[in-house]
Design an enzyme around this catalytic site. Structure first.
Site, PDB file in Angstrom:
ATOM      1  N   GLU A 200      67.763   5.502  23.360  1.00 46.95           N
ATOM      2  CA  GLU A 200      68.286   6.825  23.689  1.00 46.95           C
ATOM      3  C   GLU A 200      69.788   6.751  23.856  1.00 46.95           C
ATOM      4  O   GLU A 200      70.335   5.721  24.292  1.00 46.95           O
ATOM      5  CB  GLU A 200      67.693   7.339  25.008  1.00 46.95           C
ATOM      6  CG  GLU A 200      66.251   7.753  24.931  1.00 46.95           C
ATOM      7  CD  GLU A 200      65.733   8.276  26.261  1.00 46.95           C
ATOM      8  OE1 GLU A 200      64.627   8.833  26.273  1.00 46.95           O
ATOM      9  OE2 GLU A 200      66.442   8.117  27.282  1.00 46.95           O
ATOM     10  N   ARG A 297      50.592  11.088  37.265  1.00 47.39           N
ATOM     11  CA  ARG A 297      50.055  10.626  38.551  1.00 47.39           C
ATOM     12  C   ARG A 297      50.877  11.243  39.663  1.00 47.39           C
ATOM     13  O   ARG A 297      51.872  11.929  39.419  1.00 47.39           O
ATOM     14  CB  ARG A 297      50.143   9.095  38.645  1.00 47.39           C
ATOM     15  CG  ARG A 297      51.567   8.562  38.405  1.00 47.39           C
ATOM     16  CD  ARG A 297      51.676   7.081  38.600  1.00 47.39           C
ATOM     17  NE  ARG A 297      52.911   6.529  38.093  1.00 47.39           N
ATOM     18  CZ  ARG A 297      54.079   6.534  38.723  1.00 47.39           C
ATOM     19  NH1 ARG A 297      54.172   7.106  39.905  1.00 47.39           N
ATOM     20  NH2 ARG A 297      55.154   5.989  38.192  1.00 47.39           N
TER      21      ARG A 297
END
Length: 629
Positions: A200, A297
């Site tokens: 990135e 999560r």
């Protein structure tokens, strides 16, 4: 409603889930490895099952054994906590296949978001803005180097299956790329069993903004606003807060709507976090915030969201897994005040943040001031096998300034010994003028390490406390010794008002009285005085240290293990010429890699370990010979 839950995790995580489950009248089952047999989470549960030895890969990461424990104890559902198997789609499928309820998102959503390259492609298709970079299948070092050169430096290497800062490296220049890639792949393989990476563009002034989302099985998805997790070290979050400072209404609307859109794109059910990177070079702008990844999560930092929304996220997880709709609609979820969380780690900031292990002989947290989430207690052990976080300290107040002040006070009152912690470091972070002003980004800590990491000298109040402890330990006046401060001594004169104390090689004049004493002071069996001050622990003596002539010259060239760990790389050979600061070996401990470097220019005289060796603290791993004068 679910009647019994097994938590497939340990420590603070398991304790957190148990608290809510028990408040709802739900029976609880703990699992534990051999060294965790007497851990608080084991005693807190209604039932507990031994699942294997210390290594997580032989206990907490063995899904089959955990499912067997659930079936044997009659548990109806499995809650994975966060970490370990919480984002393992195969485990989630196995739980459901065994006839148990999975308290988490659908396996399909875990898979969709589990690999960063695929997740970014999916988000781009859903019109969620993503960070520019390389997501290709070709993982050859040559192709990755070429793509990095095209993106331009600095560039960020990230493990495709990564999380928690593992398998992530910032590369400043092309010449450093190959070595960073090798280290990143090795760490990713060890942590996730997958060494693939993506690249990135590196945002030069990044803010880490994440949004708590929640979905149910009836098609509803809501957000619970954003958190700012920009204060990080080595990509590990240190201090998190909600809401994000400086967040405009327009930027908040953009990022929360993008998060909901991301969750809807994968049919999300349960608690999740959509993480964004923001270019903060000109404040938080709606068009300068990009999708980074989704954690399928509950997050470590979820308590700050609970504090500002008044929602128990674990209760929502249980209710949604039981088939109920979300308890609140979007327009019923509001923000109240400001919350900040600090992660208390067993580590030594003044010693390069190396992990610290051992028995918590003295362990006192400020539970009367703030919310404290922990899974350890006084007398317990901090082991090298698991994450070094030993507690979360969470403050909530009407304003950000009030929450910051309260948390700084709480961190300053932490008392831990002999295990080292980052409590003093946290106090200095929270007290820093730039943090108070909300001027934060992900380089905040790194840019100020010279101020934040070094331990300050003990205060006069701490020295007075130490002197008092020594006096009371002697049951009378301090014994006369050549090391006492005899400034102004004359025959028949009153005792001098100070006592000479030593912190390593440095001597201090300690007042024999003070109206402003900090926390407890302990007198050890070795005659040392342990005093706690502003989150720091000082071990003082009444005698100067005995000099070791063999080491007085500035080191014997021995490269010793600073903590127990596993040797994962040896970068030099016997006879190699090395320069000061050059990496020699790499140890893996507490799920992170730690490079050991040359203390001076010299030649490698011997290497006594190989890759894969488990070593104890203090063991000599290699030895350098200084070049001839």
């Amino acid at each position: 409603m679910i009647k019994s839950i097994l938590v497939a995790n340990r420590g603070e995580i398991a304790c957190r889930v148990f608290r809510t489950a028990q408040s709802m009248g739900i029976a609880t089952v703990a699992v534990y490895s051999e060294p965790d047999a007497d851990a608080p989470h084991v005693r807190m549960a209604d039932q507990a099952v031994l699942i294997g030895p210390a290594a997580a890969r032989e206990s907490y990461l063995v899904g089959e054994t955990i499912i067997e424990a659930a079936l044997a104890t009659g548990a109806q559902a499995i809650h994975p906590g966060y970490g370990f198997l919480s984002e393992n789609a195969q485990f989630a499928e196995a739980v459901v296949a065994a006839g148990l309820i999975w308290i988490g998102p659908p396996p399909s959503a875990i898979r969709a978001m589990g690999l960063k390259d695929a997740a970014k492609s999916l988000m781009a298709a859903a019109q969620v803005p993503v960070t520019p970079g390389y997501l290709g299948e070709d993982q050859s070092p040559e192709r990755l180097q070429s793509e990095a050169d095209k993106i331009g430096y600095p560039v960020l290497i990230k493990a495709v299956a990564g999380g928690g800062g593992k398998g992530m490296r910032k590369v400043e220049q092309a010449a450093d790329f190959a070595a960073a890639l090798t280290s990143c792949k090795r760490e990713a393989s060890a942590s996730f069993g997958d060494d693939r990476v993506l690249l990135e563009t590196y945002v030069t002034r990044p803010r880490h903004i994440e949004v708590q989302v929640f979905g149910d099985g009836h098609g509803n998805v809501v957000h619970l606003y954003e958190r700012d997790c920009s204060l990080q070290r080595r990509h590990q979050k240190v201090i998190e807060e909600a809401p994000a400072p400086g967040m405009s209404d327009a930027a908040r609307a953009a990022v929360t709507q993008a998060a909901v859109k991301a969750a809807q794109a994968v049919g999300y059910v349960g608690a999740g976090t959509v993480e964004f990177i923001a270019d903060a070079s000109d404040g938080l702008k709606p068009d300068r915030i990009w999708f980074m990844e989704m954690n399928t999560r509950l997050q470590v930092e979820h308590p700050v969201t609970e504090a500002v929304t008044g929602v128990d996220l674990v209760e929502w997880q249980i209710r949604v897994a039981s088939g109920e709709p979300l308890p609140l609609a979007q327009d019923q979820i509001t923000l109240t005040g400001h919350a900040i969380e600090a992660r208390l780690y067993a580590e030594n900031p003044a010693g390069g943040f190396l992990p610290s292990i051992g028995t918590l002989e003295h362990f006192k947290l400020p539970e009367d001031l703030i919310r404290v989430d922990t899974g350890v207690e006084e007398g317990g052990e901090v082991s090298p096998f698991y994450d070094p976080m030993i507690a979360k300290l969470i403050a909530h107040a009407a304003t950000r300034e009030g929450a910051s002040d309260l948390l700084a006070q709480a961190c300053s009152e932490v008392e831990v010994w002999p295990v080292k912690t980052n409590a003093g470091f946290l106090t200095r972070c929270l007290d820093h003028p730039d943090f108070i002003a909300g001027d934060v980004d992900t380089s905040f800590i790194e840019a100020r390490l010279d101020v934040l990491a070094p331990r300050p000298a003990p205060s006069e109040a701490a020295l007075a406390s130490a002197a008092m402890a020594l006096t009371l330990g002697d049951e009378a006046e301090p014994a006369a010794t050549p090391w006492r401060d005899l400034t102004g001594f004359r025959l028949n004169a009153a005792r001098a008002p100070t006592m000479r104390l030593y912190l390593g090689d440095e001597g201090f004049d300690a007042p024999l009285a003070s109206d402003d004493l900090p926390g407890d002071a302990l007198l050890t069996q070795d005659g040392e005085i342990v005093v706690f001050d502003a989150g720091e622990t000082f071990v003082l003596t009444a005698r100067p240290p005995i000099k070791d002539a063999a080491h007085a010259g500035g080191g014997d060239g021995a490269i010793r293990a600073p903590m127990p760990g596993k040797v994962v790389a040896v970068a030099v050979c016997v006879g190699d010429k090395v320069t000061r600061g050059q990496a020699l070996l790499t140890l893996e401990a507490m799920k992170m890699e730690h490079a050991l470097t040359a203390p001076f220019d010299g030649e490698v005289e011997s290497i006594s370990v190989s890759v894969g060796d488990q070593v104890s603290e203090g063991v000599t791993l290699a030895r350098l010979a200084a070049p001839p004068a």
